[in-house]
Design an enzyme around this catalytic site. Structure first.
Site, PDB file in Angstrom:
ATOM      1  N   ASP A 161       0.831  -1.208   0.000  1.00  0.00           N
ATOM      2  CA  ASP A 161       0.000   0.000   0.000  1.00  0.00           C
ATOM      3  C   ASP A 161       0.868   1.262   0.000  1.00  0.00           C
ATOM      4  OD1 ASP A 161      -2.447   1.311   0.046  1.00  0.00           O
ATOM      5  OD2 ASP A 161      -3.260   0.033   1.617  1.00  0.00           O
ATOM      6  N   ASP A 216     -10.111   3.126  -3.771  1.00  0.00           N
ATOM      7  CA  ASP A 216     -10.861   1.961  -3.274  1.00  0.00           C
ATOM      8  C   ASP A 216     -12.276   1.833  -3.851  1.00  0.00           C
ATOM      9  OD1 ASP A 216      -8.608   1.788  -1.775  1.00  0.00           O
ATOM     10  OD2 ASP A 216      -9.637   1.538   0.134  1.00  0.00           O
TER      11      ASP A 216
HETATM   12  C1  GAL Z   1      -6.170   1.078   1.188  1.00  0.00           C
HETATM   13  C2  GAL Z   1      -6.224   0.012   0.112  1.00  0.00           C
HETATM   14  C3  GAL Z   1      -7.307  -0.973   0.506  1.00  0.00           C
HETATM   15  C4  GAL Z   1      -6.965  -1.594   1.842  1.00  0.00           C
HETATM   16  C5  GAL Z   1      -6.780  -0.492   2.891  1.00  0.00           C
HETATM   17  C6  GAL Z   1      -6.250  -1.054   4.195  1.00  0.00           C
HETATM   18  O1  GAL Z   1      -5.216   2.009   0.873  1.00  0.00           O
HETATM   19  O2  GAL Z   1      -6.510   0.597  -1.115  1.00  0.00           O
HETATM   20  O3  GAL Z   1      -7.456  -1.976  -0.489  1.00  0.00           O
HETATM   21  O4  GAL Z   1      -5.803  -2.364   1.713  1.00  0.00           O
HETATM   22  O5  GAL Z   1      -5.858   0.491   2.439  1.00  0.00           O
HETATM   23  O6  GAL Z   1      -6.075  -0.064   5.157  1.00  0.00           O
END
Ligand code: GAL
Length: 396
Positions: A161, A216
Site C-alpha cells: 500500500d 478503493d
Molecule cells: C487502502 C487500500 C485498501 C486496503 C486499505 C487497508 O489504501 O486501497 O485496499 O488495503 O488500504 O487499510
C-alpha cells in the site's frame, strides 16, 4: 587546489547523475523477474468484508471454506490477509510482529496450514512508515528485513500500500521492495497498491505483478462501474506477468443487485483483473456461488493469451467490451448501464472480426451454445444493469 575542486565538482556531477538515473530506473529496467502471474491472480482478500476485524481463526476457516465450496478447485488459491495483522511496534531486531491478540500462533503456522490445504498465503504491508489503518508499521526503510521475514514465513503474495509515506514518488519507493523480494529467496507475487496515482500501468510491469489503477471500490453500482472505466483506459498495458487491478470484488457483500454483481464479475473477468473475492466465503449464498463459481467466466479471465478486453463501442449507456481469446475465439460483453431494458448490437466491425465471418456463440451466463449461427452481428436484450457475455467461435 583548483584541480582538486574540479575533481570534486566532477564527482558531484557524476553522483547526481547516477542518483537521477537510479530514481528513473523504473522506466528503463525490468526489476521484477519472478515468473509469476502468467494469468491474473485469483483468490480471496480480507479487506472488503472484514476491514480490520481479522484473526487467525477466520483466516483458517476461510481457507477451509475455499476448499469445501469447491472454489479452490476453480482456481481461487490466494488467501490474502490485508491491513491490521501486526503489532504497532517492531521487535528489538526490527522485525514485524504478528498481533498477539489476533494471530497468537504467528504467520508461519498460518502459512503452513493454508499450504496444507493446497492454497497460498498473501500478506499486506505499506511503502510508508505506517499502514493505512495506522495500527501497524509500514515497510519503508525496512524493505530487506520485511521481505526476508515474509519469505521465511512462507508468504506467497505481498500487497503493498501507499499510505503515510515520506512524500517521495512511488516509482522511487516501490522498486526498493521489488529488489528486496527478488533477494528474499522465495517467489512472492508483488501487488502494487498506489491507487493509480502515478499511472502505474506505465511502469508497473517492471516492478510488480499487478498494479491498482483506481482508489478503493465501494459496494455499489456507481463505484464499481467508475472503477471499471478508470481501469479500461490502460487495457493495452496488461500482459502475462503484470495486470491492471481495478480493486477487489464486492460480489456477495450485499450492496448491489444480483444482476449488478454479475456485471461486476463479468467486467473484472474480461478485463483480466485479479479475481479476489471480497465477501465472507464461510457464509456464502447460492446466488454468490453461482456468480464467482462460473467456470466459463473464470476461464475467460484465466485464458492463456492474456489480453485485456477493451470497451470497443459505447452508445449512451450501452456498452460493448470485446477481446481475443486463445484458439481464435473472441469474448464479447454487452453491458446495459441504463435504467431500462435495452437491446445492444455488436457488429463484427466493432469487435474486430473479419466481415462475413460466421460464428457459433456460447452464452456464458445461460450456459448454452445458441443453436443458430451469427454473421456480421449479434444482438441481445438485457435488463437495466444486466449484461450478456458470449464467446464467439468462428466456423466459416
Ligand atoms: C487502502 C487500500 C485498501 C486496503 C486499505 C487497508 O489504501 O486501497 O485496499 O488495503 O488500504 O487499510
Amino acid at each position: 587546489m583548483s584541480l582538486c575542486f574540479g575533481r570534486l565538482l566532477l564527482l558531484f556531477v557524476l553522483f547526481s547523475l547516477a542518483s537521477a538515473l537510479e530514481k528513473d530506473e523504473v522506466y528503463r529496467r525490468n526489476l521484477l523477474t519472478n515468473g509469476l502471474a502468467m494469468t491474473p491472480p485469483i483468490g480471496w482478500n480480507s479487506w472488503n468484508h472484514f476491514n480490520c476485524l481479522i484473526d487467525e481463526k477466520m483466516i483458517r476457516e476461510t481457507a477451509d471454506a475455499l476448499v469445501q465450496t469447491g472454489l479452490s478447485k476453480l482456481g481461487y488459491k490466494y488467501v490474502n490477509i490485508d491491513d491490521c495483522w501486526a503489532e504497532l511496534n517492531r521487535d528489538s531486531k526490527g522485525h514485524l510482529v504478528p498481533r498477539k491478540s489476533t494471530f497468537p500462533s504467528g504467520i508461519k503456522a498460518l502459512a503452513d496450514y493454508v499450504h496444507s490445504k493446497g492454497l497460498k498465503l498473501g500478506i499486506y504491508s505499506d511503502a510508508g512508515y505506517m499502514t493505512c489503518s495506522k495500527t501497524m508499521p509500514g515497510s519503508l526503510g525496512y524493505e530487506e528485513i520485511d521481505a526476508k521475514t515474509f519469505a521465511s514465513w512462507g508468504i506467497d503474495y505481498l500487497k503493498y500500500d501507499n499510505c503515510n509515506n515520506d512524500g517521495s514518488k512511488p516509482t522511487v519507493r516501490y522498486p526498493v521492495m521489488t529488489r528486496a523480494l527478488m533477494n528474499a529467496g522465495r517467489q512472492i507475487f508483488f501487488s502494487l497498491c498506489e491507487w493509480g496515482d502515478m499511472h502505474p500501468a506505465l511502469w508497473g510491469a517492471k516492478v510488480g505483478n499487478s498494479w491498482r489503477t483506481t482508489n478503493d471500490i465501494a459496494d455499489n453500482w456507481e463505484s464499481m462501474v467508475s472503477r471499471a472505466d478508470m481501469n479500461e483506459v490502460y487495457a493495452e498495458l496488461a500482459r502475462p506477468g503484470g495486470w491492471n487491478d481495478p480493486d477487489m470484488l464486492e460480489v456477495g457483500n450485499g450492496g448491489m443487485t444480483n444482476d449488478e454483481y454479475i456485471t461486476h464479475f463479468s467486467i473484472w473477468a474480461i478485463s483480466k483483473a485479479p479475481l479476489l473475492i471480497g465477501c465472507d466465503v464461510r457464509n456464502i449464498t447460492k446466488e454468490t456461488m453461482e456468480i464467482i463459481g462460473n467456470k466459463e467466466v473464470i476461464a475467460v479471465n484465466q485464458d492463456p493469451l492474456g489480453v485485456q478486453a477493451k470497451k470497443v463501442r459505447m452508445e449512451g449507456d450501452l456498452e460493448i467490451y470485446a477481446g481475443p481469446l486463445s484458439g481464435y475465439k473472441t469474448v464479447v460483453l454487452l453491458v446495459n448501464r441504463s435504467r431500462i431494458e435495452s437491446q445492444i448490437t455488436a457488429n463484427w466491425d466493432d469487435i474486430g472480426l473479419p466481415p462475413h465471418t460466421v460464428v457459433k456463440a456460447r452464452d456464458l451466463w445461460r450456459h448454452e451454445t445458441l443453436n443458430h449461427t451469427f454473421k456480421d452481428k449479434l444482438m441481445a436484450k438485457m435488463d437495466s444493469h444486466a449484461c450478456r457475455m458470449f464467446v464467439l467461435m468462428p466456423i466459416a
